[in-house]
Design an enzyme around this catalytic site. Sequence first.
Site, mmCIF file in Angstrom:
data_model
loop_
_atom_site.group_PDB
_atom_site.id
_atom_site.type_symbol
_atom_site.label_atom_id
_atom_site.label_comp_id
_atom_site.label_asym_id
_atom_site.label_seq_id
_atom_site.Cartn_x
_atom_site.Cartn_y
_atom_site.Cartn_z
ATOM 1 N N PRO A 109 0.823 -1.211 0.000
ATOM 2 C CA PRO A 109 0.000 0.000 0.000
ATOM 3 C C PRO A 109 0.854 1.257 0.000
ATOM 4 C CG PRO A 109 -0.156 -1.154 2.120
ATOM 5 C CD PRO A 109 0.621 -2.034 1.202
ATOM 6 N N GLU A 144 2.985 -6.967 8.442
ATOM 7 C CA GLU A 144 3.288 -5.542 8.247
ATOM 8 C C GLU A 144 4.219 -5.318 7.049
ATOM 9 O OE1 GLU A 144 1.774 -3.071 10.105
ATOM 10 O OE2 GLU A 144 0.657 -4.806 10.833
ATOM 11 N N ARG A 157 -3.979 -9.233 -20.085
ATOM 12 C CA ARG A 157 -4.893 -8.899 -21.194
ATOM 13 C C ARG A 157 -4.244 -7.985 -22.223
ATOM 14 N NH1 ARG A 157 -7.546 -4.134 -20.572
ATOM 15 N NH2 ARG A 157 -9.490 -4.699 -21.599
ATOM 16 N N ASP A 179 -10.679 1.200 -23.867
ATOM 17 C CA ASP A 179 -10.679 1.045 -22.409
ATOM 18 C C ASP A 179 -10.549 2.391 -21.731
ATOM 19 O OD1 ASP A 179 -10.610 -1.673 -22.644
ATOM 20 O OD2 ASP A 179 -8.499 -1.888 -22.091
HETATM 21 N N1 ADE Z 1 -1.020 -4.971 0.180
HETATM 22 C C1 ADE Z 1 -1.901 -4.497 1.079
HETATM 23 N N2 ADE Z 1 -2.601 -3.475 0.585
HETATM 24 C C2 ADE Z 1 -2.162 -3.291 -0.695
HETATM 25 C C3 ADE Z 1 -2.489 -2.375 -1.725
HETATM 26 N N3 ADE Z 1 -3.409 -1.427 -1.571
HETATM 27 N N4 ADE Z 1 -1.838 -2.478 -2.890
HETATM 28 C C4 ADE Z 1 -0.880 -3.419 -3.065
HETATM 29 N N5 ADE Z 1 -0.520 -4.296 -2.122
HETATM 30 C C5 ADE Z 1 -1.155 -4.243 -0.951
#
Ligand code: ADE
Length: 273
Positions: free
Chosen positions: A92, A119, A161, A176
Site C-alpha cells: 500500500p 506488516e 490482457r 478502455d
Molecule cells: N497490500 C496491502 N494493501 C495493498 C495495496 N493497496 N496495494 C498493493 N498491495 C497491498
Amino acid sequence: MRLDIVTIFPEYLEPLNVSLVGKARARGQLDVHLHDLRDWTHDRHSTVDDTPYGGGPGMVMKTGPWGEALDEVLASGYESGACAPALVVPTPSGRPFTQELAAELAGQPWLIFTPARYEGIDRRVVDEYATRIPVHELSIGDYVLAGGEAAVLVMTEAVARLLPGVLGNAESHRDDSFAPGAMADLLEGPVYTKPPLWRGRGVPDVLLSGHHGRIARWRRDEALRRTARHRPDLIERCDPSAFDRKDRETLSVLGWAPSPDGRFWRRPQAVEE
Ligand code: ADE
C-alpha cells in the site's frame, strides 16, 4: 511472459487458472510459477515472520526465507533461459499501479511478484534485490488489504490482457478507460446489448441508428459526462487541446469552463445533473 509468484498462500492464486489468465497459461502465452515461501524455512514451525525492531504492532516478514527464495527463483529462471527479470512488490505504500504501468510491465519478459502478509517484508530484502534487478513497489489503491496476493491477481490480469494474442479482439482495449489514444484519460460510458427493450427500458436510439459518426460523438459525450461525475480530477488534469468544440460544449452544459490557463474546472455553482 514468465511470472514467478512467491507467497505463503499459493492457494490464494488459484484464480490464475481461470478465464483470460487461465487461457493465456494454457496457450503458453503466460508461464506462471507459484512458490510457497515456507519451502525456504528451516525450523519446525516454518516461521516466516518476527517482531519489528523498534517495537510496534504486528509482525514483519524475515529476510532469510525471502532471500533464499528469490535467489533460487532467479537462478532457476535464468537456467531455463529467462532473462531480464523485474521484481514487483505489492504494497500500500508503493507507487499507484496504473494502466500505463500495466502496459510497461506487459512489455517485460519476466516478472517476479512478492506478495507480503503482516506488516510487510524487512526492508533489506527490497534494497538487496534493487542492486541487481529493477524493482517496482506498487499499490493497487488507497486502501489496505490483508496481504498482497489479491493485488497480484489484479496486476496479473491487467498485464495479461495486454499481451499480444491474449484478448480475442485486438481492438478490444483501444477504448478502455485509461487506454492511450483518442479517449485518453476519460472513463468509458455505458454499453448495451440485446434485447432492445428490457423491463420497459430501451436502448439510446443513436446506438440503433447505424450512423457511425453520431455513435462516436454520443460515446464521447457519455465518456465526458461519466468522467466529470466520477473523476472530475481527470478532467481538470486533461490537456485542453484534447477537447474539440463539441467536447467544450458538452463540458459547458455540465458546468465546466476553461480557466485562464486553458484547463477546465467546474464552476462552483454548477448543479449535479
Ligand atoms: N497490500 C496491502 N494493501 C495493498 C495495496 N493497496 N496495494 C498493493 N498491495 C497491498
